[in-house]
Design a protein around this motif. Structure first.
Motif, mmCIF file in Angstrom:
data_model
loop_
_atom_site.group_PDB
_atom_site.id
_atom_site.type_symbol
_atom_site.label_atom_id
_atom_site.label_comp_id
_atom_site.label_asym_id
_atom_site.label_seq_id
_atom_site.Cartn_x
_atom_site.Cartn_y
_atom_site.Cartn_z
ATOM 1 N N TYR A 172 0.853 -1.184 0.000
ATOM 2 C CA TYR A 172 0.000 0.000 0.000
ATOM 3 C C TYR A 172 0.890 1.236 0.000
ATOM 4 O O TYR A 172 1.961 1.255 0.606
ATOM 5 N N PHE A 206 0.783 5.615 0.427
ATOM 6 C CA PHE A 206 0.002 6.687 1.023
ATOM 7 C C PHE A 206 0.673 8.032 0.780
ATOM 8 O O PHE A 206 1.893 8.120 0.654
ATOM 9 N N TYR A 245 0.574 11.517 3.048
ATOM 10 C CA TYR A 245 0.132 12.186 4.256
ATOM 11 C C TYR A 245 0.508 13.661 4.157
ATOM 12 O O TYR A 245 1.543 14.028 3.608
ATOM 13 N N PHE A 253 4.234 13.840 3.015
ATOM 14 C CA PHE A 253 5.035 12.634 3.148
ATOM 15 C C PHE A 253 4.419 11.510 2.319
ATOM 16 O O PHE A 253 3.220 11.225 2.417
ATOM 17 N N SER A 294 3.534 0.801 2.955
ATOM 18 C CA SER A 294 3.188 -0.208 3.955
ATOM 19 C C SER A 294 2.984 -1.527 3.239
ATOM 20 O O SER A 294 2.334 -1.584 2.192
ATOM 21 N N GLN A 311 0.597 -2.599 9.288
ATOM 22 C CA GLN A 311 0.460 -1.156 9.377
ATOM 23 C C GLN A 311 1.762 -0.403 9.550
ATOM 24 O O GLN A 311 1.744 0.774 9.768
ATOM 25 N N LYS A 312 2.881 -1.083 9.484
ATOM 26 C CA LYS A 312 4.134 -0.370 9.684
ATOM 27 C C LYS A 312 4.392 0.524 8.476
ATOM 28 O O LYS A 312 4.621 0.056 7.368
ATOM 29 N N LEU A 313 4.352 1.834 8.722
ATOM 30 C CA LEU A 313 4.556 2.802 7.653
ATOM 31 C C LEU A 313 6.031 3.165 7.555
ATOM 32 O O LEU A 313 6.671 3.452 8.561
ATOM 33 N N PHE A 328 8.178 6.074 5.840
ATOM 34 C CA PHE A 328 7.964 7.391 5.265
ATOM 35 C C PHE A 328 9.152 7.841 4.434
ATOM 36 O O PHE A 328 10.303 7.500 4.716
ATOM 37 N N GLY A 329 8.864 8.652 3.431
ATOM 38 C CA GLY A 329 9.908 9.388 2.736
ATOM 39 C C GLY A 329 10.315 10.604 3.548
ATOM 40 O O GLY A 329 9.762 10.869 4.621
ATOM 41 N N GLN A 330 11.274 11.342 3.040
ATOM 42 C CA GLN A 330 11.822 12.482 3.777
ATOM 43 C C GLN A 330 10.904 13.692 3.763
ATOM 44 O O GLN A 330 11.116 14.637 4.515
#
Lengths: 113, 114
Positions: free
Chosen positions: A33, A35, A37, A91, A95, A99-101, A103-105
């Protein structure tokens, strides 16, 4: 390990313009998945849009849409008719199943009046 | 309506002095997460609770602990804060442990270590 890369640390556009934020990721998995944010200044992070990798159709939420290119491992966010309230840190996140996301910088987007 | 609440919003502590950050939620979600976000960096997951089950990330320092006394509350304890622990700490919740479940974030607590 999965990694997420956002190559644009900062972007700035005029109100009402369209802007595209870039994101690439690296994974060997086929089901996952993605996302976007949004984290406005001094406010909490909120989910903008979600894409499931097994769905070929690009996700859309009002003025926000994605361009998901699975083979290229690219997941860009397009904001149409940008508004002052779109000013935020964006961001991209990955995943895989759980649910462990990851993230990019982040990309700091400023919408100018 | 506030859904994920973090207190305090700003916390100043001294080097080595234990500090506790608080998170509460009105969503009745099963999962609660703690992230560390250093300046201009991506949020990094420290640990999460699935109900009462605690799950620590492999690279989370032992200096960081967490408690979840009930569904609504979760605490982050930093036993001996160092200068490198200065960061924004984000709490998040989700209904369950599936990627289709949205994570809801609190506004964060900005920790300063003097």
């Amino acid at each position: 390990a999965q990694t997420v890369t956002q190559s644009q640390p900062e972007m700035s556009v005029q109100e009402a313009e369209t802007v595209t934020l870039s994101c690439t990721y690296d994974t060997s998995e086929s089901n996952y998945y993605l996302f976007w944010y949004k984290q406005p200044p001094s406010r909490q992070m909120i989910l903008v849009i979600r894409q499931e990798a097994y769905k070929q159709q690009n996700a859309t939420e009002n003025r926000f849409s994605v361009n998901f290119q699975k083979a290229a491992k690219s997941f860009s966010l397009k904001i149409s008719d940008s508004q002052l309230g779109d000013t935020a840190m964006y961001f991209c996140a990955f995943s895989q199943g759980a649910q462990k996301l990851v993230f990019g910088q982040g990309t700091r987007l400023t919408i100018n009046p | 309506d506030a859904m994920v609440i973090q207190n305090p919003r700003y916390q100043v502590t001294q080097f080595g002095k234990p500090v506790t950050l608080s998170c509460s939620q009105t969503l009745n979600h099963n999962v609660m997460y703690w992230y560390q976000q250093k300046s201009s960096q991506a949020p990094k997951l420290l640990f999460h609770y699935y109900d009462k089950d605690f799950n620590n990330e492999a690279d989370t320092p032992d200096n960081f602990q967490s408690r979840r006394p009930n569904t609504s509350f979760c605490f982050l304890d930093i036993r001996s804060p160092g200068l490198g622990d200065a960061a924004m700490y984000l709490c998040a919740t989700s209904a369950d442990w599936k990627s289709t479940d949205t994570q809801y974030f609190g506004p964060g607590t900005r920790l300063t270590v003097l």
